[in-house]
Design an enzyme around this catalytic site. Structure first.
Site, mmCIF file in Angstrom:
data_model
loop_
_atom_site.group_PDB
_atom_site.id
_atom_site.type_symbol
_atom_site.label_atom_id
_atom_site.label_comp_id
_atom_site.label_asym_id
_atom_site.label_seq_id
_atom_site.Cartn_x
_atom_site.Cartn_y
_atom_site.Cartn_z
ATOM 1 N N TRP A 172 -13.841 41.217 -14.706
ATOM 2 C CA TRP A 172 -12.638 40.888 -13.922
ATOM 3 C C TRP A 172 -12.107 42.147 -13.212
ATOM 4 O O TRP A 172 -11.913 42.168 -11.995
ATOM 5 C CB TRP A 172 -11.618 40.321 -14.901
ATOM 6 C CG TRP A 172 -10.280 39.958 -14.388
ATOM 7 C CD1 TRP A 172 -9.936 39.648 -13.096
ATOM 8 C CD2 TRP A 172 -9.089 39.836 -15.171
ATOM 9 N NE1 TRP A 172 -8.606 39.346 -13.043
ATOM 10 C CE2 TRP A 172 -8.057 39.443 -14.288
ATOM 11 C CE3 TRP A 172 -8.785 40.002 -16.525
ATOM 12 C CZ2 TRP A 172 -6.752 39.228 -14.728
ATOM 13 C CZ3 TRP A 172 -7.495 39.789 -16.954
ATOM 14 C CH2 TRP A 172 -6.494 39.402 -16.077
ATOM 15 N N SER A 183 -13.660 35.779 -27.966
ATOM 16 C CA SER A 183 -14.395 35.788 -26.706
ATOM 17 C C SER A 183 -15.835 36.274 -26.913
ATOM 18 O O SER A 183 -16.789 35.683 -26.389
ATOM 19 C CB SER A 183 -13.655 36.701 -25.718
ATOM 20 O OG SER A 183 -14.340 36.758 -24.505
ATOM 21 N N TYR A 229 -5.929 44.149 -21.022
ATOM 22 C CA TYR A 229 -6.200 42.790 -20.539
ATOM 23 C C TYR A 229 -4.882 42.037 -20.398
ATOM 24 O O TYR A 229 -4.653 41.317 -19.413
ATOM 25 C CB TYR A 229 -7.120 42.085 -21.547
ATOM 26 C CG TYR A 229 -7.455 40.658 -21.175
ATOM 27 C CD1 TYR A 229 -8.607 40.369 -20.456
ATOM 28 C CD2 TYR A 229 -6.635 39.595 -21.560
ATOM 29 C CE1 TYR A 229 -8.923 39.054 -20.119
ATOM 30 C CE2 TYR A 229 -6.942 38.292 -21.225
ATOM 31 C CZ TYR A 229 -8.086 38.023 -20.510
ATOM 32 O OH TYR A 229 -8.388 36.719 -20.181
ATOM 33 N N HIS A 235 -20.598 49.050 -21.512
ATOM 34 C CA HIS A 235 -19.952 48.954 -22.825
ATOM 35 C C HIS A 235 -20.464 50.063 -23.742
ATOM 36 O O HIS A 235 -20.564 49.897 -24.947
ATOM 37 C CB HIS A 235 -20.245 47.593 -23.453
ATOM 38 C CG HIS A 235 -19.837 46.434 -22.586
ATOM 39 N ND1 HIS A 235 -18.573 46.312 -22.072
ATOM 40 C CD2 HIS A 235 -20.523 45.351 -22.154
ATOM 41 C CE1 HIS A 235 -18.497 45.210 -21.351
ATOM 42 N NE2 HIS A 235 -19.665 44.608 -21.377
ATOM 43 N N THR A 268 -13.871 43.295 -18.519
ATOM 44 C CA THR A 268 -14.599 44.289 -17.723
ATOM 45 C C THR A 268 -14.955 43.746 -16.339
ATOM 46 O O THR A 268 -14.722 44.384 -15.314
ATOM 47 C CB THR A 268 -15.932 44.659 -18.415
ATOM 48 O OG1 THR A 268 -15.753 44.617 -19.822
ATOM 49 C CG2 THR A 268 -16.442 45.995 -17.965
ATOM 50 N N GLY A 309 -9.960 32.621 -20.450
ATOM 51 C CA GLY A 309 -9.116 33.576 -19.727
ATOM 52 C C GLY A 309 -7.658 33.577 -20.159
ATOM 53 O O GLY A 309 -6.763 33.711 -19.331
HETATM 54 P P1 A3P Z 1 -12.385 34.644 -22.745
HETATM 55 O O1 A3P Z 1 -13.704 34.460 -23.419
HETATM 56 O O2 A3P Z 1 -11.264 34.846 -23.721
HETATM 57 O O3 A3P Z 1 -12.086 33.568 -21.765
HETATM 58 P P2 A3P Z 1 -15.934 40.786 -20.101
HETATM 59 O O4 A3P Z 1 -16.106 40.682 -18.637
HETATM 60 O O5 A3P Z 1 -15.509 42.156 -20.563
HETATM 61 O O6 A3P Z 1 -17.135 40.290 -20.838
HETATM 62 O O7 A3P Z 1 -14.697 39.854 -20.520
HETATM 63 C C1 A3P Z 1 -14.821 38.447 -20.545
HETATM 64 C C2 A3P Z 1 -13.450 37.851 -20.808
HETATM 65 O O8 A3P Z 1 -12.600 38.077 -19.656
HETATM 66 C C3 A3P Z 1 -13.523 36.337 -21.005
HETATM 67 O O9 A3P Z 1 -12.466 36.012 -21.908
HETATM 68 C C4 A3P Z 1 -13.242 35.848 -19.600
HETATM 69 O O10 A3P Z 1 -12.823 34.513 -19.497
HETATM 70 C C5 A3P Z 1 -12.120 36.811 -19.204
HETATM 71 N N1 A3P Z 1 -11.907 36.832 -17.749
HETATM 72 C C6 A3P Z 1 -12.836 36.958 -16.767
HETATM 73 N N2 A3P Z 1 -12.253 36.866 -15.560
HETATM 74 C C7 A3P Z 1 -10.939 36.692 -15.783
HETATM 75 C C8 A3P Z 1 -9.811 36.505 -14.917
HETATM 76 N N3 A3P Z 1 -9.941 36.485 -13.589
HETATM 77 N N4 A3P Z 1 -8.597 36.343 -15.496
HETATM 78 C C9 A3P Z 1 -8.454 36.364 -16.840
HETATM 79 N N5 A3P Z 1 -9.475 36.505 -17.714
HETATM 80 C C10 A3P Z 1 -10.704 36.669 -17.184
#
Ligand code: A3P
Length: 288
Positions: A61, A135, A191, A106, A59, A252
């Site tokens: 990101w 995650s 994603y 969410h 989200t 990520g």
């Molecule tokens: P992981 O815990 O698998 O690393 P949200 O923002 O919905 O809470 O999602 C968080 C997830 O998105 C985390 O996953 C985080 O690392 C991943 N994320 C955040 N920025 C990212 C990016 N630039 N590229 C890839 N994954 C990213």
């Protein structure tokens, strides 16, 4: 159901602090229920864009990508980002945010005002639920308010039946998907697609939002929003005082679930998937 703080307890006796709104467990944001009740009766501006996703789906990101597109600049935004998350903001706070606005949440579909569902552009994000589970587990362990210290196997037992903050992954995604089918004001993004080609996904979002973004701008945004860069620059949505050192930027990666799921858990989850998704063509990449 009131906003009262409650606890989900795992099979090892470890608890997760949650608050309920409309019967769904959420992380214990201050004034969560008031904020969501106000949101349900709130009228957004026609240009407001919304990102909805089960937590841990990317989200934050894609919020950053969308904001940059709207601003027309591949630059890290200097906003009070926590106010752009609906669970955390009163309607007055939302009203005071500078336009054009990209808001995220969410929430479940029944928590969203009808006029928003009809009139605003909505981006929905889905992620392989196995990676989402890992995650979300790591996020909850890092979240000061949740106060969870359990291990992944016990968390998995709760996740598989939807008894975790934000509830059931299947219910959340299927409800949004069934509603969204055939609607022109909705864009689904995964994603995994964003991971494999962020520039293309950025272009897709630009097209959906009718933003005339050049190839160069989409490329520059994709470069600005790599995991490495965002993690290094700590593009945090919520300040440390609010949620602790949460893992918005943990690993990520696609497929990290393989480092966490046992063979038995994987088989169990595949079976749940087959049962729950047999009549559902939700755009989500499950087999990676
Ligand atoms: P992981 O815990 O698998 O690393 P949200 O923002 O919905 O809470 O999602 C968080 C997830 O998105 C985390 O996953 C985080 O690392 C991943 N994320 C955040 N920025 C990212 C990016 N630039 N590229 C890839 N994954 C990213």
């Amino acid at each position: 159901m009131s906003e009262e703080v409650s606890k989900i307890v795992d099979s090892d006796g470890n608890h997760m602090v949650v608050k309920y709104a409309n019967g769904y467990p959420f992380p214990s944001f201050e004034k969560l229920k008031d904020n969501l009740d106000e949101f349900k009766n709130w009228t957004p501006k026609p240009q407001d864009v919304f990102l909805f996703a089960y937590p841990s789906s990317g989200t934050h990101w894609l919020w950053e990508v969308t904001c940059m597109l709207i601003e027309g600049k591949a630059e890290r935004l200097q906003l009070e980002k926590e106010h752009y998350m609906i669970e955390n903001s009163s309607s007055k706070t939302l009203d005071n945010l500078k336009e054009p606005r990209v808001l995220n949440a969410h929430v479940y579909i029944e928590q969203v005002p009808e006029c928003l569902l009809e009139n605003n552009k909505i981006i929905l994000i889905s992620r392989n639920p196995k990676d989402t589970a890992v995650s979300w587990y790591n996020h909850n362990v890092a979240d000061l308010e949740t106060d969870y210290t359990g291990k992944f196997p016990a968390f998995y037992e709760l996740f598989r039946v939807g008894n975790v903050p934000n509830g059931d992954w299947f219910n959340y995604n299927k409800t949004w998907w069934e509603w969204s089918k055939g609607r022109s004001n909705v864009l689904w993004v995964t994603y995994e697609d964003a991971k494999s080609d962020l520039k293309s996904v950025t272009k897709q979002i630009a097209k959906f939002l009718e933003i005339p973004a050049s190839d160069e701008l989409c490329q520059a945004i994709a470069q600005e929003c790599t995991f490495k860069k965002m993690k290094a620059e700590k593009h945090n949505l919520l300040p440390f005082e609010l949620r602790g050192d949460m893992s918005f930027y943990r690993k990520g990666q696609v497929g990290d679930w393989k480092n966490w799921f046992t063979v038995a858990q994987n088989e169990d989850f595949d079976q749940i998937w087959d049962e729950k998704m047999k009549d559902c063509d939700l755009p989500v990449q499950f087999t990676i």
